[in-house]
Design a protein around this motif. Structure first.
Motif, PDB file in Angstrom:
ATOM      1  N   ILE A   1      34.454  55.773  33.914  1.00 35.73           N
ATOM      2  CA  ILE A   1      35.234  55.459  35.106  1.00 35.73           C
ATOM      3  C   ILE A   1      35.508  53.956  35.158  1.00 35.73           C
ATOM      4  O   ILE A   1      36.613  53.524  35.489  1.00 35.73           O
ATOM      5  CB  ILE A   1      34.511  55.930  36.384  1.00 35.73           C
ATOM      6  N   GLN A   2      34.516  53.162  34.802  1.00 36.48           N
ATOM      7  CA  GLN A   2      34.726  51.709  34.744  1.00 36.48           C
ATOM      8  C   GLN A   2      35.815  51.364  33.732  1.00 36.48           C
ATOM      9  O   GLN A   2      36.674  50.518  33.991  1.00 36.48           O
ATOM     10  CB  GLN A   2      33.418  51.010  34.353  1.00 36.48           C
ATOM     11  N   TYR A   3      35.786  52.042  32.593  1.00 40.14           N
ATOM     12  CA  TYR A   3      36.777  51.773  31.540  1.00 40.14           C
ATOM     13  C   TYR A   3      38.185  52.101  32.018  1.00 40.14           C
ATOM     14  O   TYR A   3      39.108  51.289  31.902  1.00 40.14           O
ATOM     15  CB  TYR A   3      36.437  52.591  30.295  1.00 40.14           C
ATOM     16  N   PHE A   4      38.369  53.296  32.555  1.00 40.43           N
ATOM     17  CA  PHE A   4      39.700  53.700  33.014  1.00 40.43           C
ATOM     18  C   PHE A   4      40.196  52.790  34.144  1.00 40.43           C
ATOM     19  O   PHE A   4      41.374  52.436  34.200  1.00 40.43           O
ATOM     20  CB  PHE A   4      39.683  55.157  33.493  1.00 40.43           C
ATOM     21  N   THR A   5      39.291  52.427  35.048  1.00 44.36           N
ATOM     22  CA  THR A   5      39.689  51.576  36.172  1.00 44.36           C
ATOM     23  C   THR A   5      40.114  50.193  35.701  1.00 44.36           C
ATOM     24  O   THR A   5      41.176  49.689  36.083  1.00 44.36           O
ATOM     25  CB  THR A   5      38.530  51.449  37.175  1.00 44.36           C
ATOM     26  N   SER A   6      39.310  49.573  34.846  1.00 43.94           N
ATOM     27  CA  SER A   6      39.666  48.225  34.379  1.00 43.94           C
ATOM     28  C   SER A   6      40.919  48.266  33.529  1.00 43.94           C
ATOM     29  O   SER A   6      41.760  47.352  33.583  1.00 43.94           O
ATOM     30  CB  SER A   6      38.506  47.616  33.588  1.00 43.94           C
ATOM     31  N   LEU A   7      41.089  49.306  32.749  1.00 46.44           N
ATOM     32  CA  LEU A   7      42.289  49.448  31.915  1.00 46.44           C
ATOM     33  C   LEU A   7      43.538  49.501  32.784  1.00 46.44           C
ATOM     34  O   LEU A   7      44.525  48.802  32.533  1.00 46.44           O
ATOM     35  CB  LEU A   7      42.179  50.729  31.083  1.00 46.44           C
ATOM     36  N   ALA A   8      43.477  50.313  33.832  1.00 45.13           N
ATOM     37  CA  ALA A   8      44.644  50.491  34.697  1.00 45.13           C
ATOM     38  C   ALA A   8      44.954  49.230  35.496  1.00 45.13           C
ATOM     39  O   ALA A   8      46.116  48.902  35.733  1.00 45.13           O
ATOM     40  CB  ALA A   8      44.416  51.664  35.633  1.00 45.13           C
ATOM     41  N   LEU A   9      43.914  48.535  35.939  1.00 43.20           N
ATOM     42  CA  LEU A   9      44.124  47.377  36.805  1.00 43.20           C
ATOM     43  C   LEU A   9      44.492  46.114  36.038  1.00 43.20           C
ATOM     44  O   LEU A   9      45.162  45.235  36.573  1.00 43.20           O
ATOM     45  CB  LEU A   9      42.859  47.110  37.641  1.00 43.20           C
TER      46      LEU A   9
END
Length: 566
Positions: free
Chosen positions: A139-147
């Motif tokens: 979840i951290q990975y997907f969130t940082s990737l998107a932001l």
């Protein structure tokens, strides 16, 4: 006293008359009741409405069924019901196959975008507003990737291996041929992960996520992948009963009622999951992300006597793995009216008609051939990890409450074996074991696959994923799984049917590989049937009367014969 006179008296007493609403009426706070007399022929509508609000559940369900069978009313009569019915009735109508779409009002007007803002920016802000602490690595990975990344830089970073999802083994392409991705898509993928956490669903709702996602859904009517991710989020939110009223008020039931009638199986199945999770009148089970009911998708009077579960394999998908064999490797979904010639999901199209007393479930989970293609680089999930995750989801969906037949392709068969072994060790999962009647394995590498041996060819398989490594012929975990399951299956007297490919499969344009040889597909019990197809097509019958489908159908009917007779 005549029935007409009685109806008029009843309607006057409950004060259930209103003037016909204008067309295009939207969701809003209204009072549909007044004390004006109505015509005799309106009484049936109002009596049904009153019946739908009964304290008796059976009476309520009968009212919804009668409403769904009404096809002779005027437009305004449907809108009267739409304005006056409660959420339970609305959801019931959406889950009734024959319901007229005029029962569903247009969603409320969406709030205007903030000045100097865009849908993309508001989606980023929604994601940024969600809790960022105590998250798992993915979840951290997907969130940082998107932001943090733009679509252009993401496309550049992803240069290299690209796989056309859902087609089984990928067609590997050269560096730099990755399709461009939108910021919205990466934000949505991150929000899908967040929506698996109940408290994050609360934040999504509180920050206007239901309306924003609806705006995106309407904007991307020509992009099924975006719409499916949005439906995954709404389906996850619907697992939380305290959010049901917000989901209904925002107009999602009307949108899903229309999607349920889509001739696209994936769209209809995502909508069916949302509505089933909302329907607490007739559904006890909860369908978590990746668990899709292919049949029955509507409320039905047909008694459901057994479950058949479909578990795809490496690089597979819940729907397209189980499509009819492609004549020219076409994977575009075709309308249902053409399904006599082609079906995009034979369990839903063929099996549901041949065995209507079955609940048919298909499961979806992410797998990769290469860590360069991994959706989440930190997510190195073993077969053991995935089996526990899927077992938990399937039990929440009621798997084990009735007799079960498991159908699996490739690595999916290893997951089934591991799930059953794990269930046998947990008292709370004993029903899954006790009700398992049989298993079909389509080219399952019980003794390993040649696939891992080709990982040294860096042009096609850069850094083989954990899934591929576990398929190695010298994998200790694979040997232990095979030995333990064989003994367990014999002890439980499971009925087993094994199919195996005899033709090689092309991976990319250069590698020609017999993915699962005959000796590896031999579980040690049950018939072993070689079929002249490759690894991708071993679970894709050419047509309904083809041997692959007919033998599968025969096994299901014979294995569940006593259960289906009761």
């Amino acid at each position: 006293m005549s029935l007409a006179a009685y109806c008029v008296i009843c309607c006057r007493r409950v004060g259930t008359s209103t003037s016909p609403p204008k067309s295009g009426t939207r969701w809003r706070d209204i009072n549909p009741f007044s004390t004006v007399d109505i015509e005799d022929h309106e009484c049936a509508v109002w009596l049904l409405l009153r019946k739908s609000k009964s304290d008796d559940k059976t009476t309520r369900l009968e009212a919804v069924q009668e409403m769904s069978e009404a096809h002779h009313w005027h437009d305004y009569q449907y809108r009267l019901i739409a304005q006056a019915c409660d959420p339970k009735t609305l959801i019931g109508l959406a889950r009734s196959k024959e319901s007229d779409l005029r029962f569903f009002l247009l969603p409320p007007p969406l709030p205007s975008l903030k000045e100097d803002s865009s849908t993309e920016e508001e989606l980023r802000q929604l994601l940024a507003s969600l809790p960022q602490t105590e998250l798992d690595e993915c979840i951290q990975y997907f969130t940082s990737l998107a932001l943090s990344e733009s679509s252009q830089s993401l496309a550049a970073q992803k240069g290299g291996l690209w796989c056309f999802g859902g087609n089984g083994l990928p067609y590997a392409e050269s560096f730099g041929e990755v399709p461009s991705a939108t910021v919205e898509m990466f934000c949505l993928e991150a929000i899908v992960k967040h929506s698996e956490i109940s408290t994050h669903c609360d934040k999504i709702e509180a920050n206007g996520g239901l309306q924003l996602l609806q705006r995106l859904y309407q904007l991307h009517k020509d992009c099924p992948k975006v719409q499916r991710n949005i439906m995954r989020i709404i389906g996850n939110m619907a697992l939380n009963e305290h959010l049901h009223s917000s989901i209904v008020r925002s107009g999602w039931v009307s949108i899903m009622a229309e999607a349920m009638k889509s001739d696209r199986i994936m769209e209809a199945s995502h909508a069916a999951r949302i509505l089933a999770n909302l329907d607490r009148e007739t559904v006890q089970e909860k369908y978590q992300d990746g668990v899709y009911v292919l049949h029955p998708q509507y409320r039905t009077s047909q008694p459901i006597k057994a479950d058949v579960l479909f578990i795809h394999g490496l690089m597979g998908a819940a729907f397209k793995t189980w499509r009819q064999q492609d004549s020219e490797q076409a994977v575009i979904e075709k309308p249902m009216e053409e399904e006599d010639r082609y079906t995009t999901c034979w369990p839903k199209t063929w099996l549901a008609k041949d065995c209507p007393a079955l609940r048919i479930i298909s499961v979806e989970y992410d797998t990769t051939l290469s860590d360069w293609r991994a959706r989440c680089p930190m997510e190195r999930k073993s077969i053991a990890f995935r089996s526990n995750e899927l077992l938990r989801k399937l039990r929440a969906a009621g798997v084990g409450d009735r007799p079960v037949v498991w159908i699996s392709h490739s690595m999916g068969g290893l997951l089934v074996k591991k799930m059953l072994l794990e269930a046998s060790k947990k008292p709370e999962m004993s029903a899954v074991i006790n009700n398992t009647r049989g298993i079909i394995f389509y080219s399952v590498p019980h003794h390993g696959s040649h696939l891992a041996e080709y990982s040294v060819n860096i042009r096609y398989l850069l850094f083989p994923s954990l899934e591929v490594k576990e398929l190695s012929k010298d994998s200790p975990a694979l040997k232990t799984l095979q030995d333990d399951f064989l003994e367990f299956a014999k002890d439980q007297n499971f009925q087993v049917l094994n199919f195996v490919e005899t033709l090689p499969t092309y991976i990319g344009s250069m590698i020609k590989l017999h993915v699962v040889p005959v000796e590896s597909a031999d579980l040690g019990i049950g018939d072993l049937i070689p079929v002249d197809v490759n690894h991708l097509n071993i679970c894709k019958p050419k047509k309904k009367d083809a041997f692959l489908y007919q033998r599968t159908l025969q096994f299901i009917r014979e294995t569940l014969a006593k259960d289906l007779e009761n």
